[in-house]
Design an enzyme around this catalytic site. Sequence first.
Site, PDB file in Angstrom:
ATOM      1  CB  SER A 147      22.350  17.939  68.411  1.00 15.88           C
ATOM      2  OG  SER A 147      21.061  18.601  67.894  1.00 15.88           O
ATOM      3  N   GLY A 148      22.149  19.138  71.256  1.00 16.84           N
ATOM      4  CA  GLY A 148      22.028  20.381  72.257  1.00 16.84           C
ATOM      5  C   GLY A 148      22.898  21.399  71.459  1.00 16.84           C
ATOM      6  CG  ASN A 165       3.583  13.018  71.603  1.00 20.44           C
ATOM      7  OD1 ASN A 165       3.054  14.189  71.843  1.00 20.44           O
ATOM      8  ND2 ASN A 165       4.624  12.746  72.084  1.00 20.44           N
ATOM      9  CG  ASP A 221      11.726  20.162  73.321  1.00 17.25           C
ATOM     10  OD1 ASP A 221      10.716  19.861  73.559  1.00 17.25           O
ATOM     11  OD2 ASP A 221      12.713  19.692  72.806  1.00 17.25           O
TER      12      ASP A 221
END
Length: 481
Positions: A15-16, A294, A235
């Site tokens: 999502s943004g 990660n 991010d």
Amino acid sequence: MPTTPYAAIDLGASSGRVMTAHVTRDTLALTEAHRFPNTPVRTPDGLHWDILGLYAGIIEGLRRTGPIRSIGIDSWAVDYGLLDADGALLGNPYHYRDTRTDHIAEKLWATVPPQELYAATGLQYVPFNTIYQLTAARDTAQLNAARRLLMIPDLLAYWLTGQQGTELTNASTTQLIDPRTRDWSHDIAARAGIDVNLFAPLRHPGDPAGELLPHVLDATGLTGPVPVTTVASHDTASAVAAVPATEENFAYICTGTWSLAGLELDAPVLTEESRTANFTNELGIDGTVRYLRNIMGLWLLQECQRAWNEPDLTGLLDDAAKAAPLRSVVDASDPVFLPPDGMPERIAAACRDTGQPEPRTRAETTRCILDSLALAHRRAVEDAARLADRPVDVVHIVGGGARGALLCQLTADACGLPVVAGPAEGAALGNVLVQARADGVVGDDRAAMRRLVADTQPLARYEPRGDRAAWDAAAARVHTP
């Protein structure tokens, strides 16, 4: 102090959102203006991002903000758009989960052995690093026609401002940056057959990135000039900037679709032991290095929810809390979990292959995922501390996973360390803090930014409990590289 808010465009893998924040030296208040889905699109040539849909969501979000002081953009890493000589986009950007990079690493390693690649760039091996994507794209009509490559946040900034640049923290995920010089590794690029002139000039967090174009002002109803400020556009780099650490020896886990677990260092760790442990040296603000691993993260649960057609996350977590702990665990860093589709079956198969009982219910599968993530968090924190020769006294969890009390408690239990959870919107907060700092509103040092987050954002603390021997035994059942 400014009363007009800053705007953060924060794009995640699912999502943004466009957020606004009022920032002073003792105030940090974040508000959501607009949230929109980020849904990949599969076409005959592969899996792509719907970049035009994301841009439309951004414009709508900016239309809802009201007056703003400046804008910053952050997103996931490694992916990019290609522009032709006129600046037009050459097709929708590929999604990092597309299969075009399968088995591409060996092709690159024939020219640049993995040991030399790591020693020069410090990036862990993941098959979708930009260098592997560009190797997969070699000799394609699209790449041959390209005259510019822009990472996703830089592409969106270009559409908003008409100005091109390449932000450094995100550029470091291309595996074409030397983390010691914080500049392009021209030798690696040349040996990989990649022209670094495809990239726009490097920008640093805090640099100006232009102003909104007249047609963007018209579409959003904003009154110009509205500057766009370069932030830590990866991010994770923005989220780490907002870690509310008041102590020196902290580890962080940025949780969402991925879990990124590690330390903030002053210099990269480029040893062969670090490479074989699959740690990465990505760049952060103020000359720092994000030394991390990660981990698949909540992607595992998101894919199970999709497979089950089960939108009720709260119910799943409540049931998982009642399920037997550590009954079965998997290696949450295993590449077998990278592709979409069939996640519950792949988790069951991994349990079966390691001689553990297969989860029988959704609650057991969810508990398996959460226990496995906590184990992966523990291993990453312990390995990072050992490889960087730095103690860890507390673990900070930021991002969406900070809202999950069960995962936070399990991470504290597994690590045997206190966990401080929050803020959930770490990337957006780091985004606006870099803008505010460039504007002279907050202090220059990271410690002042972090104190502001700690003083103004809701945080939860989890103390370790239970028997660590149970976690040791579970870790021994997981086959890890």
